[in-house]
Scaffold this motif. Sequence first.
Motif, PDB file in Angstrom:
ATOM      1  N   ARG A   1       0.846  -1.190   0.000  1.00  0.00           N
ATOM      2  CA  ARG A   1       0.000   0.000   0.000  1.00  0.00           C
ATOM      3  C   ARG A   1       0.877   1.234   0.000  1.00  0.00           C
ATOM      4  O   ARG A   1       1.964   1.258   0.563  1.00  0.00           O
ATOM      5  N   ARG A   2       0.391   2.292  -0.602  1.00  0.00           N
ATOM      6  CA  ARG A   2       1.163   3.521  -0.675  1.00  0.00           C
ATOM      7  C   ARG A   2       1.369   4.134   0.698  1.00  0.00           C
ATOM      8  O   ARG A   2       2.397   4.749   0.974  1.00  0.00           O
ATOM      9  N   ALA A   3       0.432   3.962   1.590  1.00  0.00           N
ATOM     10  CA  ALA A   3       0.528   4.545   2.925  1.00  0.00           C
ATOM     11  C   ALA A   3       1.677   3.952   3.720  1.00  0.00           C
ATOM     12  O   ALA A   3       2.136   4.551   4.693  1.00  0.00           O
TER      13      ALA A   3
ATOM     14  N   ASP B   1       4.516   6.341   2.160  1.00  0.00           N
ATOM     15  CA  ASP B   1       4.237   7.742   1.899  1.00  0.00           C
ATOM     16  C   ASP B   1       3.494   8.342   3.089  1.00  0.00           C
ATOM     17  O   ASP B   1       2.331   8.014   3.344  1.00  0.00           O
TER      18      ASP B   1
ATOM     19  N   PHE C   1       2.391  11.377   3.532  1.00  0.00           N
ATOM     20  CA  PHE C   1       1.254  12.201   3.153  1.00  0.00           C
ATOM     21  C   PHE C   1       0.023  11.332   2.909  1.00  0.00           C
ATOM     22  O   PHE C   1      -1.084  11.661   3.329  1.00  0.00           O
ATOM     23  N   GLN C   2       0.198  10.193   2.237  1.00  0.00           N
ATOM     24  CA  GLN C   2      -0.920   9.285   1.993  1.00  0.00           C
ATOM     25  C   GLN C   2      -1.424   8.693   3.307  1.00  0.00           C
ATOM     26  O   GLN C   2      -2.626   8.521   3.504  1.00  0.00           O
ATOM     27  N   LYS C   3      -0.495   8.403   4.216  1.00  0.00           N
ATOM     28  CA  LYS C   3      -0.877   7.854   5.522  1.00  0.00           C
ATOM     29  C   LYS C   3      -1.756   8.839   6.270  1.00  0.00           C
ATOM     30  O   LYS C   3      -2.739   8.453   6.911  1.00  0.00           O
ATOM     31  N   LYS C   4      -1.433  10.121   6.161  1.00  0.00           N
ATOM     32  CA  LYS C   4      -2.230  11.158   6.823  1.00  0.00           C
ATOM     33  C   LYS C   4      -3.668  11.131   6.330  1.00  0.00           C
ATOM     34  O   LYS C   4      -4.613  11.186   7.115  1.00  0.00           O
ATOM     35  N   TRP C   5      -3.878  11.023   5.005  1.00  0.00           N
ATOM     36  CA  TRP C   5      -5.222  11.064   4.455  1.00  0.00           C
ATOM     37  C   TRP C   5      -5.943   9.736   4.585  1.00  0.00           C
ATOM     38  O   TRP C   5      -7.170   9.701   4.588  1.00  0.00           O
ATOM     39  N   ASP C   6      -5.218   8.648   4.685  1.00  0.00           N
ATOM     40  CA  ASP C   6      -5.861   7.354   4.911  1.00  0.00           C
ATOM     41  C   ASP C   6      -6.513   7.272   6.286  1.00  0.00           C
ATOM     42  O   ASP C   6      -7.413   6.467   6.504  1.00  0.00           O
TER      43      ASP C   6
END
Length: 127
Positions: free
Chosen positions: A102-104, A107, A109-114
């Motif tokens: 998974r990108r999170a 990344d 930034f992606q973890k923040k939005w996930d």
Amino acid sequence: MERLLSVVAGTVGLAVLVWWLLRADGGEQEDGWDSRLAEGRGKPKANSSAETLDLDDLDEDERRALAEVSKKGYYHGRPKSQAAPAPQRLSGGAAPEEAPQRRAEFDEFQKKWDRFDNDSFVGDAAK
């Protein structure tokens, strides 16, 4: 009512077309569109907006380039092509097993939005 209006509009359009095609002067006007088409003047010529160039201000390189354009009709000014080395072939190894799925996972930034996909986080943030 709409049908009657469309029939009347079609009839008027047809009448105007027939009148235009059969008018007494044969469809040509003195200096109108038809006479320009007959003389080949329908479209503007390519050199109608040409400008003259003052050759006195040009140096020797610019004069050579201008002579090439006049002779060939174009100028690219590119150097000649040179042979390039062949691309390196990559070995076809398989991807490592521990690659993130998974990108999170890599990344931030992606973890923040996930986190917003988690209902408990959204509920806590709304309070």
